[in-house]
Design an enzyme around this catalytic site. Structure first.
Site, PDB file in Angstrom:
ATOM      1  N   LYS A   1     110.847  -8.342 -66.756  1.00 35.94           N
ATOM      2  CA  LYS A   1     112.031  -9.093 -66.337  1.00 35.94           C
ATOM      3  C   LYS A   1     111.607 -10.351 -65.582  1.00 35.94           C
ATOM      4  CE  LYS A   1     112.509  -6.512 -61.997  1.00 35.94           C
ATOM      5  NZ  LYS A   1     113.407  -5.690 -61.168  1.00 35.94           N
TER       6      LYS A   1
ATOM      7  N   ARG B   1     122.640   1.286 -55.470  1.00 34.12           N
ATOM      8  CA  ARG B   1     122.822   0.059 -56.241  1.00 34.12           C
ATOM      9  C   ARG B   1     123.471   0.481 -57.557  1.00 34.12           C
ATOM     10  NH1 ARG B   1     117.154  -3.183 -56.121  1.00 34.12           N
ATOM     11  NH2 ARG B   1     116.928  -1.773 -57.881  1.00 34.12           N
TER      12      ARG B   1
ATOM     13  N   TYR C   1     107.219 -34.320 -41.903  1.00 38.25           N
ATOM     14  CA  TYR C   1     108.477 -34.581 -41.205  1.00 38.25           C
ATOM     15  C   TYR C   1     108.444 -34.074 -39.773  1.00 38.25           C
ATOM     16  CZ  TYR C   1     110.450 -35.541 -45.832  1.00 38.25           C
ATOM     17  OH  TYR C   1     110.715 -36.058 -47.075  1.00 38.25           O
TER      18      TYR C   1
ATOM     19  N   MET D   1     109.605 -30.683 -50.560  1.00 40.90           N
ATOM     20  CA  MET D   1     110.011 -30.173 -51.861  1.00 40.90           C
ATOM     21  C   MET D   1     108.893 -30.256 -52.891  1.00 40.90           C
ATOM     22  SD  MET D   1     113.173 -31.387 -54.324  1.00 40.90           S
ATOM     23  CE  MET D   1     114.421 -30.936 -53.127  1.00 40.90           C
TER      24      MET D   1
END
Length: 388
Positions: free
Chosen positions: A35, A133, A266, A314
């Site tokens: 998966k 679940r 930053y 990022m």
């Protein structure tokens, strides 16, 4: 790596070896869980490697994942286990994918699709034994198996399996394991008393496959172990002989020598306390390097562990290389198959070997699953078939 900012290298021989390792310990069949694009490794390539090593089943989350593998020509038995209640199951039935069923609504939908198609659906009923679940528990389970038997007698459904999932088999000495095992045995008894004769019973995940013989039954579903991560100690030396299959690597795209007192990234949240060399690498949180690792994570550069300093952006982050001779284009391993603490310690400023995915998970405050599946799509996947 020409033209690539970063890449995931997947050693498929490690995947194959891990299948054989688990099968040798558990002495059962193996379902390779592929998966989430094979935990970020590439589902089709991992599936083929696992099948070649003896895995008789594949496990996926959704019909989409199952049908992609079928369209690639992979025909081995496959179980798909999470579906919308209003899903049209005809494609799964036509492609002979086993459908996991946990509610009456899903069972009715599967039976209706089988009637439209004019072919029986193959289902595996899931019992909830404590995870809360998916799966049917309490009074829902006898009702589910009764309806499944009704559909089976009518010829619309074939119940191939009964299965469930453990809550914490990766915790050594888990006190609830015995109770969950007993609950599963009772669910299996109820199913058989209703007239079902499942040919396939499975409960064990990676951790249970390696440590809990009472949970193994006909096959074990392996996810984390398939990819070479010890489910009990992801940062440790791999006592079971599992081999990590994934290496995340990149290269240096900028180098600068800076004096003490230089702010980095930053904020700046980090200011150098000495003259040092800063190396920029072109991977960031869009590529799976979580910002929660700031101040803790390291990479392998110039033969040593070097810490990431300042905020992870990022697309990039900065590595403090100290006085190491670092140049543009030098290779960087974020984490890799050689492992971290297994190689001799976890000091992020030096020694310790290549960081492991387990260490990155610890630095991020998560698990290895999230680290591996969180690597963004723009990071290329390269598959090795035994070559080093």
């Amino acid at each position: 790596m020409r033209g690539r900012l970063g890449e995931v290298v997947v050693d498929l021989s490690a995947v194959a070896g891990n299948v054989r390792t688990v099968a040798g310990v558990a002495r059962t069949g193996v379902m390779a869980v592929v998966k989430a694009d094979g935990f970020g490794h590439g589902a089709e390539s991992v599936a083929r490697a696992a099948i070649g090593a003896g895995a008789g089943w594949l496990g996926v989350t959704s019909s989409t994942e199952a049908l992609v593998l079928r369209s690639a020509g992979i025909r081995v038995p496959m179980l798909s286990w999470l579906h919308r209640p209003d899903e049209d199951f005809t494609a799964l039935i036509a492609e002979r994918v086993d459908v996991a069923v946990s509610t009456l609504t899903h069972l009715h939908a599967v039976a209706a699709a089988a009637a439209r198609l004019g072919a029986p659906a193959i289902v595996q009923l899931k019992a909830d034994i404590g995870l809360s679940r998916n799966g049917a528990g309490g009074d829902d389970w006898p009702e589910l198996v009764a309806w499944a038997r009704k559909y089976e007698v009518e010829g619309g459904v074939r119940v191939r399996g009964v299965w469930s999932h453990l809550t914490g088999a990766d915790v050594p000495g888990q006190p609830g394991l015995a109770g969950q095992s007993a609950t599963f045995r009772e669910a299996l008894r109820v199913a058989r008393d209703a007239g079902l004769t499942p040919e396939l019973v499975h409960l064990a995940n990676s951790a249970a496959a390696l440590s809990a013989p009472q949970t193994r039954y006909d096959l074990c579903r392996i996810g984390l172990a398939l990819y070479g991560v010890d489910p009990f100690d992801p940062t440790g030396p791999g006592r079971f002989g599992l081999r990590p299959a994934m290496t995340l690597r990149t290269s240096v795209v900028n180098v600068k020598r800076v004096p003490a007192g230089t702010g980095v990234s930053y904020g700046p949240d980090h200011v150098t306390d000495r003259a040092t060399t800063l190396a920029l690498i072109p991977l960031g949180y869009a590529d799976g390097l979580s910002r929660t690792c700031e101040g803790r994570a390291s990479v392998w550069l110039a033969g040593r562990r070097c810490p990431i300093v300042g905020r992870i952006a990022m697309d990039q982050c900065v590595v403090d290389a100290g006085d190491l001779p670092v140049a543009l284009g030098d290779p960087v391993v974020v984490f890799g198959g050689e492992g971290g603490e297994a190689s001799g310690g976890g000091d992020p400023s030096g020694g310790g070997g290549v960081p492991s995915v387990g260490e990155w998970a610890r630095w991020a405050g998560t698990n290895p699953h999230e680290v591996m599946t969180g690597i963004g799509a723009r990071v290329a996947r390269v598959h090795l078939h035994g070559e080093r």
